[in-house]
Design a protein around this motif. Structure first.
Motif, PDB file in Angstrom:
ATOM      1  N   ALA A  95      60.291  19.093 -39.740  1.00  0.00           N
ATOM      2  CA  ALA A  95      61.004  19.926 -40.713  1.00  0.00           C
ATOM      3  C   ALA A  95      62.504  19.904 -40.427  1.00  0.00           C
ATOM      4  O   ALA A  95      63.319  19.808 -41.357  1.00  0.00           O
ATOM      5  N   ILE A  97      55.170  20.178 -37.097  1.00  0.00           N
ATOM      6  CA  ILE A  97      55.766  20.713 -38.329  1.00  0.00           C
ATOM      7  C   ILE A  97      57.231  21.069 -38.112  1.00  0.00           C
ATOM      8  O   ILE A  97      58.112  20.684 -38.891  1.00  0.00           O
ATOM      9  N   ALA A 127      60.102  25.139 -44.178  1.00  0.00           N
ATOM     10  CA  ALA A 127      58.929  24.653 -43.445  1.00  0.00           C
ATOM     11  C   ALA A 127      59.070  24.924 -41.946  1.00  0.00           C
ATOM     12  O   ALA A 127      58.094  25.275 -41.274  1.00  0.00           O
ATOM     13  N   ASP A 150      64.275  20.612 -43.812  1.00  0.00           N
ATOM     14  CA  ASP A 150      63.449  21.592 -44.535  1.00  0.00           C
ATOM     15  C   ASP A 150      63.352  22.863 -43.686  1.00  0.00           C
ATOM     16  O   ASP A 150      62.426  23.033 -42.896  1.00  0.00           O
ATOM     17  N   CYS A 156      53.219  19.845 -45.919  1.00  0.00           N
ATOM     18  CA  CYS A 156      54.468  19.249 -45.464  1.00  0.00           C
ATOM     19  C   CYS A 156      54.398  17.727 -45.467  1.00  0.00           C
ATOM     20  O   CYS A 156      55.320  17.050 -45.929  1.00  0.00           O
TER      21      CYS A 156
END
Length: 261
Positions: free
Chosen positions: A191, A187, A199, A196, A242
């Motif tokens: 991310a 993640i 996230a 992001d 996600c």
């Protein structure tokens, strides 16, 4: 979590949530609220008088300092914590936390060693299944513990799972932990690639919350703590969200490129 050790464990798991929510939050009032909770939780952990909680706190802050880019935020926290411990902490707290104290190995420490020895001996006899959920009994302590009169729980999530489910059960338990860290690593990595930051903060938040559980859990028998499994469910949900969001964004971007071409 009425016990001071369990309460310290829960606070360690919650501390990273406040830190990363404070960084993700856009509303100034909410951001200040989370920073306030983060700062207030640190002395709260210290004054549980739980040495396991102190180890967890140091591990969380230390790993955050080593891994995060915005590590400068943590420097004044270190300084403030040190000043608080030196100036305001009572003598009883300093004495209990001092590893060089001649009474550092108190009854609690000896009980842990006794329980861990019991767990290892029992699992050695029953490596595939362990002793089951009703393992920590007076009858079994008489057989496997060095001190049969000191009947306690496992004092460790790892030794607890080992005694109750054997080496196979412990391997399965640890594989679940590894899967959680693999997911949070995925993640955070993607991310950053996607830009992001929210996230990425959520991934780090859950990752360091797990660290709080696993490190403090070295000395606490809360292997089945529902808070831990809630974090695990959040990791699964976050990865799924996600992946779906980034896939849809890539698809929309591709359609836009094709339309302009």
């Amino acid at each position: 979590i009425a016990d001071n050790n369990d309460f310290g464990l829960a606070l360690n798991m919650t501390l990273p949530l406040y830190f990363f929510l404070a960084q993700s939050e856009k509303r100034p009032r909410a951001k200040r609220f989370f920073w306030g909770l983060f700062l207030a939780t640190i002395p709260a952990i210290c004054f549980t008088y739980s040495r396991g909680a102190q180890v967890g706190l140091v591990s969380i802050i230390g790993l955050m300092f080593l891994q995060l880019k915005r590590r400068a935020i943590l420097i004044p926290i270190f300084v403030a914590g040190l000043i608080t411990a030196v100036i305001f902490a009572p003598a009883s707290w300093k004495k209990r936390m001092d590893p060089t104290n001649e009474n550092a190995m108190d009854g609690s420490a000896y009980s842990r060693i006794n329980a861990w020895t019991f767990c290892w001996r029992l699992a050695s006899d029953y490596p595939l299944t362990g002793g089951g959920f009703q393992t920590f009994t007076k009858d079994l302590f008489t057989v496997y513990a060095p001190n049969a009169k000191d009947v306690h729980g496992p004092h460790s999530i790892y030794f607890g799972v080992l005694a109750e489910h054997g080496f196979v059960g412990l391997a399965l338990y640890l594989s679940l932990v590894v899967a959680c860290f693999a997911s949070t690593h995925w993640i955070v990595k993607w991310a950053h690639y996607q830009g992001d930051e929210v996230a990425a903060n959520y991934g780090n938040m859950l990752r360091f919350a797990l660290v709080g559980f696993l490190v403090s859990g070295l000395f606490l028998g809360r292997a089945y703590f529902d808070y831990y499994y809630t974090l695990m469910a959040c990791i699964v949900a976050l990865r799924r969200i996600c992946k779906k969001t980034w896939t849809e964004a890539a698809h929309d971007e591709q359609i836009a490129v094709e339309a302009t071409a």
